[in-house]
Write a protein that holds these residues in place. Structure first.
Motif, short mmCIF file in Angstrom:
data_model
loop_
_atom_site.label_atom_id
_atom_site.label_comp_id
_atom_site.label_asym_id
_atom_site.label_seq_id
_atom_site.Cartn_x
_atom_site.Cartn_y
_atom_site.Cartn_z
N PRO A 85 12.21 -39.59 -54.85
CA PRO A 85 11.10 -38.63 -54.78
C PRO A 85 10.63 -38.20 -56.18
N GLN A 86 11.48 -38.35 -57.23
CA GLN A 86 11.04 -38.02 -58.58
C GLN A 86 10.15 -39.11 -59.17
N GLN A 87 10.40 -40.34 -58.75
CA GLN A 87 9.68 -41.47 -59.33
C GLN A 87 8.42 -41.81 -58.56
N SER A 88 8.37 -41.47 -57.25
CA SER A 88 7.32 -41.97 -56.38
C SER A 88 6.50 -40.83 -55.79
N TYR A 89 5.31 -41.24 -55.34
CA TYR A 89 4.44 -40.28 -54.65
C TYR A 89 3.64 -41.06 -53.61
N VAL A 90 3.72 -40.60 -52.34
CA VAL A 90 3.06 -41.32 -51.24
C VAL A 90 2.24 -40.34 -50.44
N ILE A 91 0.99 -40.75 -50.10
CA ILE A 91 0.11 -39.95 -49.26
C ILE A 91 -0.44 -40.82 -48.14
N LEU A 92 -0.41 -40.31 -46.90
CA LEU A 92 -1.04 -40.98 -45.77
C LEU A 92 -2.18 -40.11 -45.28
N LYS A 93 -3.35 -40.73 -45.05
CA LYS A 93 -4.54 -40.01 -44.59
C LYS A 93 -5.10 -40.67 -43.35
N GLU A 94 -5.68 -39.84 -42.49
CA GLU A 94 -6.41 -40.32 -41.31
C GLU A 94 -7.80 -39.72 -41.38
N ASP A 95 -8.81 -40.63 -41.55
CA ASP A 95 -10.21 -40.19 -41.72
C ASP A 95 -10.31 -39.15 -42.85
N ASN A 96 -9.69 -39.49 -44.01
CA ASN A 96 -9.71 -38.68 -45.24
C ASN A 96 -8.99 -37.34 -45.09
N GLN A 97 -8.19 -37.20 -44.01
CA GLN A 97 -7.40 -35.99 -43.82
C GLN A 97 -5.92 -36.32 -44.02
N THR A 98 -5.31 -35.65 -45.01
CA THR A 98 -3.90 -35.92 -45.30
C THR A 98 -3.01 -35.39 -44.17
N TYR A 99 -2.11 -36.30 -43.64
CA TYR A 99 -1.18 -35.84 -42.61
C TYR A 99 0.27 -36.13 -42.98
N TYR A 100 0.50 -36.74 -44.17
CA TYR A 100 1.87 -36.95 -44.63
C TYR A 100 1.84 -37.08 -46.15
N GLU A 101 2.81 -36.43 -46.79
CA GLU A 101 2.89 -36.47 -48.25
C GLU A 101 4.35 -36.46 -48.64
N TYR A 102 4.74 -37.28 -49.61
CA TYR A 102 6.14 -37.40 -50.01
C TYR A 102 6.22 -37.67 -51.51
N GLY A 103 7.23 -37.11 -52.14
CA GLY A 103 7.53 -37.47 -53.51
C GLY A 103 7.13 -36.42 -54.53
#
Length: 493
Positions: A85-103
């Motif tokens: 989590p210190q090295q990485s950053y992940v975002i998931l979006k549905e229709d430009n709406q963020t619903y998951y974020e990690y890192g």
């Protein structure tokens, strides 16, 4: 279960087991990854190559889960959360709406390094757009897909870490590989052992059974019977083995019986020949010592000597014929003949002599020819022995003998019946035995060798026929001979 079926099952298992092993190794690896994620350890990206592999894994798990209808991130976040989590950053979006974020949220500002035209451009014809970039130790991955009318976007950013930071991952990987290799060889060895045992153990039981039977045969025990309960390819072999031992045992018994018969034959013939020979010697000595001092005595002595010599000649002829019958067709070749003609000639040649001995022979024959395969010498002996036997044991001055020939249902029969005293019913089965005399069954004894009816029986058997004896009412004995009719061969075209 047959050997063939066992082999088929083995072949199927040889094909199925590798597939099962592959599935097992896959589950084993997946379990190892799950345990790794639960242990608090993380994967560190140390090179562009590792980043590409990481994004490939995240890409497949995430989008395949979404396409399967699993939009809840909890079903696939385990693969994302393996990375540091210190090295990485992940975002998931549905229709430009963020619903998951990690890192590491500090890395979020670097999303702007992904060109706006890439983020804003429309999807390609494949409903998928991907952007990958690597520069100055920073890695970028961007992908969006159109799934069921919704646009899903995946942002994956990572910064390069110094080499060796994923030592825990490497240790886990090495342990996993070693475990997989050991499991593979253990499962493969176990499969080979079980399949070999499955087939060979079944065959070994059959081989052990045959070996046991062979040992008994080698030791001279031919009475044993192998029992094999399975209905498979081995059963015909066991049945053939049992048949072989049965026939060998029967052949051995017949051989022993034949040897006993030969010994008995020699003993009886020696005794029977010694009797007239002793008489001849006594009468010759009487002539030499001038005991027969008158012409009448000398003539009587000579007649006795002549009769005893004839008896010896008859017994020797019987023995010689019996030996020829034992040799079979080599000594007495068979030929096609008309039984009516052969019997008529034999009766014509011997009728006068039989009448002098007190027998009236009547011949009754069926019309036409009676073709049989036989031997003239054997037929001569059969007829004369049967008639002589009736004359020998007659109780009246005259014995009536009826000889009939007939044909019915493809069989040719010859019946010789007399009106003599007959025999006791329990004696009938023994009349064909060697050296069996019916002295106690008859009203008077004879001077036969005991070979007459035995020769008749063996002669008929040699010609492929059967001989049976039965009683005649009110008294008498009947001999019935049946032989197969000689069929004419069809001409070849």
């Amino acid at each position: 279960m047959t050997i063939k079926r066992r082999l088929i099952i083995s072949y199927i298992l040889v094909f199925v087991v590798p597939i099962m092993m592959t599935a097992f190794l896959f589950l084993f690896s997946a379990g190892g990854l799950w345990l790794f994620t639960q242990s608090g350890n993380h994967v560190f990206v140390e090179s562009p190559t590792q980043f590409n592999r990481a994004t490939e894994a995240v890409h497949h798990v995430v989008f395949r889960s979404i396409r399967a209808g699993q939009t809840d991130p909890s079903g696939y976040t385990w693969v994302i959360e393996m990375f540091s989590p210190q090295q990485s950053y992940v975002i998931l979006k549905e229709d430009n709406q963020t619903y998951y974020e990690y890192g590491n949220g500090k890395l979020a500002s670097r999303i702007k390094n992904i060109p706006a035209y890439v983020q804003d451009r429309g999807l390609t014809e494949s409903n998928r757009d991907t952007y990958v970039r690597s520069e100055d130790g920073q890695y970028y991955y961007y992908e969006k897909q159109n799934i069921d009318g919704h646009v899903y976007s995946l942002y994956f950013l990572s910064q390069e870490m110094p080499h060796g930071t994923d030592e825990a991952v490497e240790r886990a990987t090495r342990g996993t590989i070693i475990a997989i290799i050991l499991s593979f060889f253990i499962l493969l060895a176990l499969t080979i052992y079980l399949l070999t045992h499955f087939v060979l153990r079944y065959m070994q039981r059959a081989l052990d059974l045959l070996q046991l039977g062979s040992t008994h045969v080698r030791e001279g025990d031919l009475r044993g019977h192998l029992y094999y309960p399975h209905d498979d390819e081995v059963k015909p072999v066991v049945e053939a083995f049992n048949m072989m031992t049965k026939e060998l045992n029967q052949s051995l018994q017949e051989r022993q019986q034949a040897e006993e018969n030969r010994k008995e034959l020699i003993a009886n013939m020696s005794h029977d020949i010694r009797t007239p020979l002793t008489a001849i010697r006594a009468y010759v000595e009487g002539l030499m010592d001038n005991v027969a001092n008158t012409p009448e005595k000398q003539e009587r002595y000579l007649k006795v000597i002549q009769k005893k010599a004839a008896d010896m000649d008859r017994m020797i002829n019987q023995l010689f014929l019996f030996s020829k019958i034992e040799l079979g067709e080599r000594a007495l070749p068979m030929e096609e003949m008309d039984l009516n003609r052969v019997v008529a000639e034999i009766v014509y040649e011997n009728e006068d002599g039989w009448q002098r001995d007190g027998a009236v022979v009547t011949l009754s024959q069926s019309g036409g020819t009676l073709p049989v395969m036989g031997n003239a010498e054997l037929w001569q002996r059969i007829i004369t022995n049967l008639v002589s036997n009736s004359i020998k044991y007659k109780t009246d001055s005259i014995v009536q003998i009826q000889i009939n020939t007939a044909k019915a249902d493809g069989r040719i029969s010859l019946v010789v019946a007399d009106d003599g005293p007959g025999v006791a019913p329990d004696v009938l089965p023994r009349l064909k035995e060697l050296f069996y005399r019916t002295d106690k069954a008859r009203s008077r004894t004879g001077d036969g060798s005991g070979l007459g009816l035995a020769i008749v029986a063996r002669a008929v058997e040699l010609m492929g026929g059967t001989l049976t004896f039965c009683l005649v009412e009110p008294h008498g004995l009947c001999a019935c001979l049946e032989l197969p009719e000689k069929k004419e061969e069809e001409p070849h075209e």
